[in-house]
Write a protein that holds these residues in place. Structure first.
Motif, PDB file in Angstrom:
ATOM      1  N   GLN A   1       1.352 -10.914 -22.842  1.00  0.00           N
ATOM      2  CA  GLN A   1       0.325 -11.299 -23.800  1.00  0.00           C
ATOM      3  C   GLN A   1       0.753 -10.951 -25.220  1.00  0.00           C
ATOM      4  OE1 GLN A   1      -3.518  -9.259 -23.624  1.00  0.00           O
ATOM      5  NE2 GLN A   1      -4.525 -11.241 -23.964  1.00  0.00           N
ATOM      6  N   GLU A   2       1.299  -9.769 -25.406  1.00  0.00           N
ATOM      7  CA  GLU A   2       1.749  -9.376 -26.735  1.00  0.00           C
ATOM      8  C   GLU A   2       2.869 -10.282 -27.227  1.00  0.00           C
ATOM      9  OE1 GLU A   2       2.604  -5.192 -27.062  1.00  0.00           O
ATOM     10  OE2 GLU A   2       0.663  -4.654 -26.216  1.00  0.00           O
ATOM     11  N   PHE A   3       3.761 -10.694 -26.333  1.00  0.00           N
ATOM     12  CA  PHE A   3       4.855 -11.584 -26.713  1.00  0.00           C
ATOM     13  C   PHE A   3       4.321 -12.932 -27.199  1.00  0.00           C
ATOM     14  CE2 PHE A   3       7.743 -15.037 -25.553  1.00  0.00           C
ATOM     15  CZ  PHE A   3       8.846 -14.708 -26.330  1.00  0.00           C
ATOM     16  N   PHE A   4       3.405 -13.527 -26.449  1.00  0.00           N
ATOM     17  CA  PHE A   4       2.922 -14.866 -26.791  1.00  0.00           C
ATOM     18  C   PHE A   4       1.902 -14.868 -27.928  1.00  0.00           C
ATOM     19  CE2 PHE A   4       4.833 -16.052 -22.765  1.00  0.00           C
ATOM     20  CZ  PHE A   4       5.396 -17.264 -23.092  1.00  0.00           C
ATOM     21  N   LEU A   5       1.008 -13.889 -27.940  1.00  0.00           N
ATOM     22  CA  LEU A   5      -0.031 -13.896 -28.971  1.00  0.00           C
ATOM     23  C   LEU A   5       0.426 -13.223 -30.252  1.00  0.00           C
ATOM     24  CD1 LEU A   5      -3.288 -13.161 -26.942  1.00  0.00           C
ATOM     25  CD2 LEU A   5      -2.160 -15.352 -27.403  1.00  0.00           C
ATOM     26  N   GLY A   6       1.228 -12.181 -30.141  1.00  0.00           N
ATOM     27  CA  GLY A   6       1.661 -11.454 -31.334  1.00  0.00           C
ATOM     28  C   GLY A   6       0.489 -10.805 -32.037  1.00  0.00           C
ATOM     29  N   ASN A   7       0.775  -9.981 -33.007  1.00  0.00           N
ATOM     30  CA  ASN A   7      -0.205  -9.363 -33.896  1.00  0.00           C
ATOM     31  C   ASN A   7      -1.406  -8.753 -33.184  1.00  0.00           C
ATOM     32  OD1 ASN A   7      -1.115  -8.414 -36.313  1.00  0.00           O
ATOM     33  ND2 ASN A   7      -1.968 -10.348 -37.001  1.00  0.00           N
ATOM     34  N   LEU A   8      -1.137  -7.862 -32.229  1.00  0.00           N
ATOM     35  CA  LEU A   8      -2.205  -7.058 -31.637  1.00  0.00           C
ATOM     36  C   LEU A   8      -2.625  -6.017 -32.667  1.00  0.00           C
ATOM     37  CD1 LEU A   8      -3.969  -6.041 -29.305  1.00  0.00           C
ATOM     38  CD2 LEU A   8      -2.007  -4.665 -28.566  1.00  0.00           C
ATOM     39  N   ILE A   9      -3.874  -6.072 -33.082  1.00  0.00           N
ATOM     40  CA  ILE A   9      -4.391  -5.134 -34.078  1.00  0.00           C
ATOM     41  C   ILE A   9      -4.850  -3.847 -33.410  1.00  0.00           C
ATOM     42  CG2 ILE A   9      -6.209  -4.765 -35.795  1.00  0.00           C
ATOM     43  CD1 ILE A   9      -6.021  -7.815 -36.338  1.00  0.00           C
ATOM     44  N   GLY A  10      -5.448  -3.961 -32.241  1.00  0.00           N
ATOM     45  CA  GLY A  10      -5.897  -2.771 -31.538  1.00  0.00           C
ATOM     46  C   GLY A  10      -6.489  -3.105 -30.184  1.00  0.00           C
ATOM     47  N   TYR A  11      -6.452  -2.126 -29.290  1.00  0.00           N
ATOM     48  CA  TYR A  11      -6.995  -2.243 -27.938  1.00  0.00           C
ATOM     49  C   TYR A  11      -7.752  -0.949 -27.672  1.00  0.00           C
ATOM     50  CZ  TYR A  11      -6.708  -4.814 -23.510  1.00  0.00           C
ATOM     51  OH  TYR A  11      -6.974  -5.601 -22.409  1.00  0.00           O
ATOM     52  N   PHE A  12      -9.026  -1.031 -27.337  1.00  0.00           N
ATOM     53  CA  PHE A  12      -9.893   0.140 -27.293  1.00  0.00           C
ATOM     54  C   PHE A  12     -10.753   0.152 -26.033  1.00  0.00           C
ATOM     55  CE2 PHE A  12      -9.394  -1.628 -31.532  1.00  0.00           C
ATOM     56  CZ  PHE A  12      -8.883  -0.555 -32.242  1.00  0.00           C
ATOM     57  N   THR A  13     -11.182   1.363 -25.628  1.00  0.00           N
ATOM     58  CA  THR A  13     -12.242   1.512 -24.638  1.00  0.00           C
ATOM     59  C   THR A  13     -13.444   2.123 -25.349  1.00  0.00           C
ATOM     60  OG1 THR A  13     -11.475   3.718 -23.985  1.00  0.00           O
ATOM     61  CG2 THR A  13     -10.668   1.846 -22.689  1.00  0.00           C
ATOM     62  N   THR A  14     -14.600   1.987 -24.749  1.00  0.00           N
ATOM     63  CA  THR A  14     -15.813   2.537 -25.350  1.00  0.00           C
ATOM     64  C   THR A  14     -16.114   3.911 -24.758  1.00  0.00           C
ATOM     65  OG1 THR A  14     -17.132   1.322 -23.726  1.00  0.00           O
ATOM     66  CG2 THR A  14     -16.842   0.287 -25.876  1.00  0.00           C
ATOM     67  N   GLU A  15     -16.553   4.813 -25.605  1.00  0.00           N
ATOM     68  CA  GLU A  15     -16.923   6.175 -25.192  1.00  0.00           C
ATOM     69  C   GLU A  15     -18.411   6.438 -25.378  1.00  0.00           C
ATOM     70  OE1 GLU A  15     -14.940   8.384 -23.695  1.00  0.00           O
ATOM     71  OE2 GLU A  15     -13.282   6.959 -23.768  1.00  0.00           O
ATOM     72  N   SER A  16     -19.121   5.490 -25.972  1.00  0.00           N
ATOM     73  CA  SER A  16     -20.563   5.616 -26.140  1.00  0.00           C
ATOM     74  C   SER A  16     -21.155   4.214 -26.075  1.00  0.00           C
ATOM     75  CB  SER A  16     -20.903   6.289 -27.479  1.00  0.00           C
ATOM     76  OG  SER A  16     -20.435   5.512 -28.547  1.00  0.00           O
ATOM     77  N   GLY A  17     -22.467   4.154 -25.963  1.00  0.00           N
ATOM     78  CA  GLY A  17     -23.112   2.851 -25.831  1.00  0.00           C
ATOM     79  C   GLY A  17     -22.782   2.248 -24.471  1.00  0.00           C
ATOM     80  N   ASP A  18     -22.511   0.961 -24.432  1.00  0.00           N
ATOM     81  CA  ASP A  18     -22.115   0.311 -23.183  1.00  0.00           C
ATOM     82  C   ASP A  18     -20.752   0.839 -22.755  1.00  0.00           C
ATOM     83  OD1 ASP A  18     -24.361  -1.295 -22.954  1.00  0.00           O
ATOM     84  OD2 ASP A  18     -23.474  -2.933 -24.097  1.00  0.00           O
ATOM     85  N   LEU A  19     -20.701   1.466 -21.600  1.00  0.00           N
ATOM     86  CA  LEU A  19     -19.452   2.037 -21.104  1.00  0.00           C
ATOM     87  C   LEU A  19     -18.693   1.001 -20.269  1.00  0.00           C
ATOM     88  CD1 LEU A  19     -20.732   5.597 -20.168  1.00  0.00           C
ATOM     89  CD2 LEU A  19     -19.629   4.831 -22.284  1.00  0.00           C
ATOM     90  N   SER A  20     -17.474   1.337 -19.930  1.00  0.00           N
ATOM     91  CA  SER A  20     -16.589   0.456 -19.162  1.00  0.00           C
ATOM     92  C   SER A  20     -16.311  -0.843 -19.906  1.00  0.00           C
ATOM     93  CB  SER A  20     -17.164   0.146 -17.774  1.00  0.00           C
ATOM     94  OG  SER A  20     -17.251   1.321 -17.010  1.00  0.00           O
ATOM     95  N   ASN A  21     -16.256  -0.761 -21.232  1.00  0.00           N
ATOM     96  CA  ASN A  21     -15.912  -1.914 -22.063  1.00  0.00           C
ATOM     97  C   ASN A  21     -14.504  -1.763 -22.607  1.00  0.00           C
ATOM     98  OD1 ASN A  21     -18.329  -3.240 -21.778  1.00  0.00           O
ATOM     99  ND2 ASN A  21     -19.127  -2.656 -23.752  1.00  0.00           N
ATOM    100  N   LEU A  22     -13.836  -2.870 -22.718  1.00  0.00           N
ATOM    101  CA  LEU A  22     -12.560  -2.955 -23.423  1.00  0.00           C
ATOM    102  C   LEU A  22     -12.764  -3.870 -24.609  1.00  0.00           C
ATOM    103  CD1 LEU A  22     -10.135  -3.562 -20.431  1.00  0.00           C
ATOM    104  CD2 LEU A  22     -10.389  -1.466 -21.766  1.00  0.00           C
ATOM    105  N   VAL A  23     -12.246  -3.468 -25.751  1.00  0.00           N
ATOM    106  CA  VAL A  23     -12.313  -4.296 -26.954  1.00  0.00           C
ATOM    107  C   VAL A  23     -10.900  -4.435 -27.473  1.00  0.00           C
ATOM    108  CG1 VAL A  23     -13.240  -4.505 -29.293  1.00  0.00           C
ATOM    109  CG2 VAL A  23     -14.619  -3.420 -27.509  1.00  0.00           C
ATOM    110  N   HIS A  24     -10.468  -5.680 -27.663  1.00  0.00           N
ATOM    111  CA  HIS A  24      -9.154  -5.869 -28.265  1.00  0.00           C
ATOM    112  C   HIS A  24      -9.252  -6.865 -29.396  1.00  0.00           C
ATOM    113  CE1 HIS A  24      -8.310  -8.886 -24.863  1.00  0.00           C
ATOM    114  NE2 HIS A  24      -9.188  -8.076 -24.352  1.00  0.00           N
ATOM    115  N   LEU A  25      -8.433  -6.600 -30.424  1.00  0.00           N
ATOM    116  CA  LEU A  25      -8.428  -7.400 -31.641  1.00  0.00           C
ATOM    117  C   LEU A  25      -7.053  -8.017 -31.826  1.00  0.00           C
ATOM    118  CD1 LEU A  25     -10.125  -4.753 -33.969  1.00  0.00           C
ATOM    119  CD2 LEU A  25     -11.254  -6.634 -32.764  1.00  0.00           C
ATOM    120  N   TRP A  26      -7.029  -9.318 -32.089  1.00  0.00           N
ATOM    121  CA  TRP A  26      -5.797 -10.069 -32.299  1.00  0.00           C
ATOM    122  C   TRP A  26      -5.891 -10.798 -33.633  1.00  0.00           C
ATOM    123  CZ3 TRP A  26      -2.046  -9.517 -28.621  1.00  0.00           C
ATOM    124  CH2 TRP A  26      -2.448  -8.960 -27.415  1.00  0.00           C
ATOM    125  N   GLY A  27      -4.834 -10.775 -34.412  1.00  0.00           N
ATOM    126  CA  GLY A  27      -4.819 -11.442 -35.707  1.00  0.00           C
ATOM    127  C   GLY A  27      -4.031 -12.735 -35.658  1.00  0.00           C
TER     128      GLY A  27
END
Length: 104
Positions: free
Chosen positions: A30-56
């Motif tokens: 995915q990183e090879f094809f999409l490029g520009n990964l800004i960040g990949y995160f998990t949640t520690e509060s609010g809705d749990l078991s979430n992954l958030v990723h940002l691509w530019g």
């Protein structure tokens, strides 16, 4: 520039399994094809078991071209078959940085 924010709600108790599957090869693809990964995160509060990723991307055309190339990869298609049962919900938003944003 646009930033794509993708949020995945993973089934309770399955976050580590999802991350292990993703990190076993699909992440590099995915990183090879999409490029520009800004960040990949998990949640520690609010809705749990979430992954958030940002691509530019430069624009929507670049995003579509890159995602189309990734989607055509057989390894990625197999990964989707394996990971989809672990996902409860997926959300996608496009963010446009303002002139004063450090990300432009």
């Amino acid at each position: 520039m646009i930033v794509e924010e993708r949020t995945y709600r993973i089934k309770a108790g399955q976050l580590n399994a999802y991350l292990a599957l993703y990190d076993s090869g699909p992440r590099a693809l995915q990183e090879f094809f999409l490029g520009n990964l800004i960040g990949y995160f998990t949640t520690e509060s609010g809705d749990l078991s979430n992954l958030v990723h940002l691509w530019g991307y430069a624009d929507f055309t670049q995003r579509q071209e890159r995602r189309d190339r990734l989607a055509a990869e057989p390894v990625w298609q197999q990964y989707l078959v394996q990971c989809t049962p672990l996902i409860l919900k997926m959300e996608n938003r496009f963010l446009t940085p303002l002139a004063f944003s450090p990300l432009r």
